[in-house]
Write a protein that holds these residues in place. Structure first.
Motif, PDB file in Angstrom:
ATOM      1  N   SER A 179      -5.516  -3.950  -6.498  1.00  0.00           N
ATOM      2  CA  SER A 179      -6.098  -4.156  -5.170  1.00  0.00           C
ATOM      3  C   SER A 179      -7.582  -4.503  -5.250  1.00  0.00           C
ATOM      4  N   CYS A 180      -8.232  -4.163  -6.365  1.00  0.00           N
ATOM      5  CA  CYS A 180      -9.650  -4.489  -6.517  1.00  0.00           C
ATOM      6  C   CYS A 180      -9.856  -5.967  -6.824  1.00  0.00           C
ATOM      7  N   ALA A 181      -8.771  -6.742  -6.917  1.00  0.00           N
ATOM      8  CA  ALA A 181      -8.854  -8.190  -7.091  1.00  0.00           C
ATOM      9  C   ALA A 181      -8.341  -8.910  -5.846  1.00  0.00           C
ATOM     10  N   ARG A 182      -8.084  -8.134  -4.774  1.00  0.00           N
ATOM     11  CA  ARG A 182      -7.572  -8.708  -3.537  1.00  0.00           C
ATOM     12  C   ARG A 182      -8.511  -8.373  -2.381  1.00  0.00           C
ATOM     13  N   ALA A 183      -8.444  -9.156  -1.318  1.00  0.00           N
ATOM     14  CA  ALA A 183      -9.260  -8.905  -0.130  1.00  0.00           C
ATOM     15  C   ALA A 183      -8.488  -8.007   0.830  1.00  0.00           C
ATOM     16  N   SER A 184      -9.051  -6.846   1.149  1.00  0.00           N
ATOM     17  CA  SER A 184      -8.396  -5.886   2.044  1.00  0.00           C
ATOM     18  C   SER A 184      -9.325  -5.592   3.217  1.00  0.00           C
ATOM     19  N   PRO A 185      -9.111  -6.245   4.360  1.00  0.00           N
ATOM     20  CA  PRO A 185      -9.996  -6.019   5.509  1.00  0.00           C
ATOM     21  C   PRO A 185      -9.805  -4.637   6.108  1.00  0.00           C
ATOM     22  N   LEU A 186     -10.748  -4.234   6.932  1.00  0.00           N
ATOM     23  CA  LEU A 186     -10.676  -2.917   7.569  1.00  0.00           C
ATOM     24  C   LEU A 186      -9.401  -2.797   8.412  1.00  0.00           C
ATOM     25  N   THR A 187      -9.133  -3.817   9.202  1.00  0.00           N
ATOM     26  CA  THR A 187      -7.903  -3.876   9.997  1.00  0.00           C
ATOM     27  C   THR A 187      -7.200  -5.176   9.657  1.00  0.00           C
ATOM     28  N   CYS A 188      -5.973  -5.075   9.158  1.00  0.00           N
ATOM     29  CA  CYS A 188      -5.253  -6.276   8.719  1.00  0.00           C
ATOM     30  C   CYS A 188      -4.275  -6.741   9.794  1.00  0.00           C
ATOM     31  N   LEU A 189      -3.647  -7.873   9.558  1.00  0.00           N
ATOM     32  CA  LEU A 189      -2.709  -8.445  10.524  1.00  0.00           C
ATOM     33  C   LEU A 189      -1.420  -7.629  10.627  1.00  0.00           C
ATOM     34  N   ASN A 190      -1.169  -6.780   9.645  1.00  0.00           N
ATOM     35  CA  ASN A 190       0.034  -5.946   9.638  1.00  0.00           C
ATOM     36  C   ASN A 190      -0.347  -4.467   9.654  1.00  0.00           C
ATOM     37  N   GLN A 191      -1.381  -4.134  10.425  1.00  0.00           N
ATOM     38  CA  GLN A 191      -1.937  -2.790  10.410  1.00  0.00           C
ATOM     39  C   GLN A 191      -0.938  -1.740  10.875  1.00  0.00           C
ATOM     40  N   GLY A 192      -0.122  -2.063  11.883  1.00  0.00           N
ATOM     41  CA  GLY A 192       0.856  -1.102  12.376  1.00  0.00           C
ATOM     42  C   GLY A 192       1.837  -0.682  11.291  1.00  0.00           C
ATOM     43  N   LEU A 193       2.307  -1.650  10.500  1.00  0.00           N
ATOM     44  CA  LEU A 193       3.210  -1.356   9.385  1.00  0.00           C
ATOM     45  C   LEU A 193       2.516  -0.495   8.346  1.00  0.00           C
ATOM     46  N   CYS A 194       1.278  -0.812   8.036  1.00  0.00           N
ATOM     47  CA  CYS A 194       0.512  -0.020   7.058  1.00  0.00           C
ATOM     48  C   CYS A 194       0.371   1.422   7.525  1.00  0.00           C
ATOM     49  N   ASN A 195       0.106   1.604   8.809  1.00  0.00           N
ATOM     50  CA  ASN A 195      -0.061   2.956   9.345  1.00  0.00           C
ATOM     51  C   ASN A 195       1.235   3.760   9.230  1.00  0.00           C
ATOM     52  N   GLU A 196       2.373   3.114   9.472  1.00  0.00           N
ATOM     53  CA  GLU A 196       3.655   3.802   9.369  1.00  0.00           C
ATOM     54  C   GLU A 196       3.932   4.225   7.926  1.00  0.00           C
ATOM     55  N   LEU A 197       3.754   3.300   6.997  1.00  0.00           N
ATOM     56  CA  LEU A 197       4.000   3.627   5.591  1.00  0.00           C
ATOM     57  C   LEU A 197       3.024   4.685   5.086  1.00  0.00           C
ATOM     58  N   ASP A 198       1.832   4.726   5.672  1.00  0.00           N
ATOM     59  CA  ASP A 198       0.846   5.714   5.230  1.00  0.00           C
ATOM     60  C   ASP A 198       1.263   7.122   5.630  1.00  0.00           C
ATOM     61  N   VAL A 199       2.031   7.246   6.698  1.00  0.00           N
ATOM     62  CA  VAL A 199       2.571   8.566   7.059  1.00  0.00           C
ATOM     63  C   VAL A 199       3.475   9.070   5.940  1.00  0.00           C
ATOM     64  N   MET A 200       4.294   8.168   5.382  1.00  0.00           N
ATOM     65  CA  MET A 200       5.157   8.554   4.267  1.00  0.00           C
ATOM     66  C   MET A 200       4.332   8.915   3.036  1.00  0.00           C
ATOM     67  N   ARG A 201       3.276   8.172   2.814  1.00  0.00           N
ATOM     68  CA  ARG A 201       2.386   8.487   1.687  1.00  0.00           C
ATOM     69  C   ARG A 201       1.805   9.890   1.854  1.00  0.00           C
ATOM     70  N   ARG A 202       1.352  10.190   3.059  1.00  0.00           N
ATOM     71  CA  ARG A 202       0.759  11.499   3.322  1.00  0.00           C
ATOM     72  C   ARG A 202       1.788  12.615   3.179  1.00  0.00           C
ATOM     73  N   LEU A 203       3.013  12.371   3.662  1.00  0.00           N
ATOM     74  CA  LEU A 203       4.080  13.367   3.554  1.00  0.00           C
ATOM     75  C   LEU A 203       4.361  13.689   2.093  1.00  0.00           C
ATOM     76  N   ARG A 204       4.525  12.664   1.272  1.00  0.00           N
ATOM     77  CA  ARG A 204       4.814  12.877  -0.147  1.00  0.00           C
ATOM     78  C   ARG A 204       3.648  13.579  -0.850  1.00  0.00           C
ATOM     79  N   GLU A 205       2.451  13.229  -0.481  1.00  0.00           N
ATOM     80  CA  GLU A 205       1.254  13.837  -1.083  1.00  0.00           C
ATOM     81  C   GLU A 205       1.201  15.324  -0.759  1.00  0.00           C
ATOM     82  N   LEU A 206       1.457  15.673   0.494  1.00  0.00           N
ATOM     83  CA  LEU A 206       1.413  17.069   0.908  1.00  0.00           C
ATOM     84  C   LEU A 206       2.506  17.888   0.248  1.00  0.00           C
TER      85      LEU A 206
END
Length: 549
Positions: A192-219
């Motif tokens: 990801s350090c070789a890619r452009a990642s804006p603060l809010t992307c065009l698929n932000q809603g999808l990212c937010n949903e998947l991040d809930v799963m990331r947080r669940l697994r982390e916890l």
């Protein structure tokens, strides 16, 4: 405890905008004499010292602007006031909404660049960001191709620019960032350090949903699964177009989108939600674990232990840790961890309502200026850069991270403790969660917590109604200043991949240095871009390093 008294005037300006005696006009090799020609500027003098008022008048007139005495006649209002209630004491709110309301940094940076810069990053009030952008006098065809960097170097008073003749050029924060060549970036790159990642992307809603799963697994302590979701989110963040159900081939081409996550992506694109995410949100266990882990000092493991003990709510936490209300100011400990983890948790619980409030950009800048003023008393000549989410372009931050150094490395050692003690004596730091000193850079160290001198504090800005904030003070030696800036800018996934990219090149990176693995040779980048160059990576602007949801 004696509080810091502001040295700025809070009295209303004269209706005639009476001008103080001015020093000679500033000069800059980059400044154009008429970059503000035809513009009307009003300088709101509240909270500005006479020296600052004189400086701003000089900059405006040197740039060709007309400094008007009535704010209604101005296109731009320059002000250091960052709260609506205080602004309305000096300026009608309806008038404020019809102007570009900017901080003094806009005028300084525009003068340095020789053109009127876009106003968005300089909005004096976050609530007026959009109207400030809309009323900004910048001509669309003359906007710079590179984004202006925040002004981060200060001298004895934050109202005066640092005398750069006494500071090595490689330690000065850049006036502008190099332009990221988006056309040359590959959104399917491994890291990801070789890619452009804006603060809010065009698929932000999808990212937010998947991040809930990331947080669940982390916890739940499922680190490998959490990392899979984190990588998937980072991959989608850098995708340059809006995804749809017809983009099967494109989705499959994205790195780290496995069969399970692919099905989740399809489900979201078809229905606008993900079943597993909806179930997680309704789970009492997930809700409680997430609540516990939001308190400073409580990690996933401790959160699970607390849940196993029967705790479910904030009140349960307060009873368990015997917290009855906000804790009083405590002594500054000079040894890391001297207060103990439980004390850190008690402090965070007692102050949770304040510490949970977002910090607007203008307040981040104010806190930075106050700290630099105090640091100048302790050790003149330091330079600094605000890092973290602020540097990546967030409109509001959870905490404030600042990296400091001094051109003379011997004066940097021990400076963190000295500064924290002064801030505590002035009533500006009320609690210290962590305080550590420099230790030798270890090329064999496997964890990524750096060896810099740092203090994680609770900071109270110098005003009667101030909200306490989390402020992290990080001190680096001059030769590792830029690795510290890169390492503390983030985001989490960007930094993880930066370490992985370094490893792929036979190098090791963390905030306190770069070493070559086979012989432990140390590299000292002279600029931020050189950090990327050493690893063979394209330059990624800080605003494009938001690889987390």
């Amino acid at each position: 405890m004696k509080r810091l008294q502001s040295n700025s005037s809070s009295s209303s300006p004269s209706p005639l905008q009476k001008r103080p005696k001015r020093p000679p006009s500033p000069s800059s090799s980059n400044a154009a004499s008429n970059f503000l020609h035809g513009r009307n500027i009003y300088i709101l003098q509240a909270k500005l010292t006479p020296a600052t008022i004189a400086e701003l008048f000089a900059l405006a007139e040197k740039g060709g602007a007309t400094v008007v005495s009535n704010p209604e006649d101005a296109e731009v209002v320059v002000t250091a006031v960052g709260m609506r209630k205080r602004l309305e004491r000096h300026l009608d709110w309806e008038v404020a909404k019809s102007k570009a309301l900017v901080t003094p940094a806009w005028l300084r940076d525009s003068f340095a660049q020789g053109q009127a810069l876009p106003c968005g990053s300089y909005a004096a009030l976050s609530s007026l960001h959009d109207t400030t952008v809309a009323n900004c006098p910048t001509d669309s065809d003359s906007e710079p191709e590179v984004a202006p960097a925040p002004s981060t170097a200060y001298s004895k008073s934050h109202t005066q620019k640092l005398d750069i003749e006494n500071i090595p050029e490689n330690l000065l924060p850049p006036r502008t960032f190099p332009k990221t060549d988006l056309a040359k970036l590959d959104h399917t790159a491994r890291f990801s350090c070789a890619r452009a990642s804006p603060l809010t992307c065009l698929n932000q809603g999808l990212c937010n949903e998947l991040d809930v799963m990331r947080r669940l697994r982390e916890l739940e302590g499922e680190e490998r699964s959490a990392l899979s979701y984190r990588r998937a989110v980072a991959s989608i963040k850098s995708y340059p177009r809006k995804l749809s159900l017809s983009d099967h081939a494109e989705i499959h081409r994205l790195p780290y989108i496995g069969a399970k996550i692919f099905k989740m992506v399809e489900e979201y694109l078809d229905t606008g939600k993900i079943g597993e995410v909806e179930a997680a949100r309704k789970s009492e266990r997930f809700t409680s674990l997430q609540l516990f882990a939001s308190v400073y000092g409580i990690g996933p493991s401790t959160a699970r232990d607390l849940y196993a003990r029967g705790l479910r709510s904030v009140r349960d936490l307060e009873a368990f840790y015997e917290v009855e209300g906000p804790l009083e100011v405590g002594a500054v400990e000079t040894d890391a961890g001297a207060q103990g983890v439980d004390m850190d948790i008690k402090i965070a619980l007692g102050l949770r309502q304040e510490l949970a409030l977002p910090i607007p950009r203008v307040e981040v800048e104010m806190i930075h200026r106050v700290i630099m003023d105090e640091l100048e008393v302790v050790q003149p000549g330091c330079v600094s850069t605000i890092v973290g989410g602020y540097r990546r372009g967030k409109t509001a931050s959870n905490d404030v991270d600042i990296v400091f150094t001094h051109p003379d490395g011997t004066k940097t050692v021990g400076l963190c403790t000295k500064l924290v003690k002064r801030l505590h004596e002035r009533g500006l730091v009320t609690h210290v969660m962590h305080l550590s000193s420099f230790h030798a850079h270890n090329a064999l160290r496997t964890h990524h917590w750096d060896s810099l001198e740092k203090s994680l504090t609770v900071f109270r800005p110098p005003s009667p109604d101030a909200t306490r904030r989390r402020v992290d003070l990080i001190f680096a030696l001059p030769q590792t200043y830029w690795t510290a800036v890169v390492g503390w800018t983030g985001s989490t996934m960007f930094e993880r991949d930066l370490r992985s990219a370094a490893k792929a090149q036979g190098m090791k990176f963390d905030s306190s240095g770069i070493t070559r693995r086979h012989d432990s040779k140390v590299f000292y980048p002279r600029t931020e871009k050189e950090v990327f160059d050493i690893f063979g990576l394209p330059w990624i602007d800080p605003s494009l390093r938001n690889a987390d949801a």
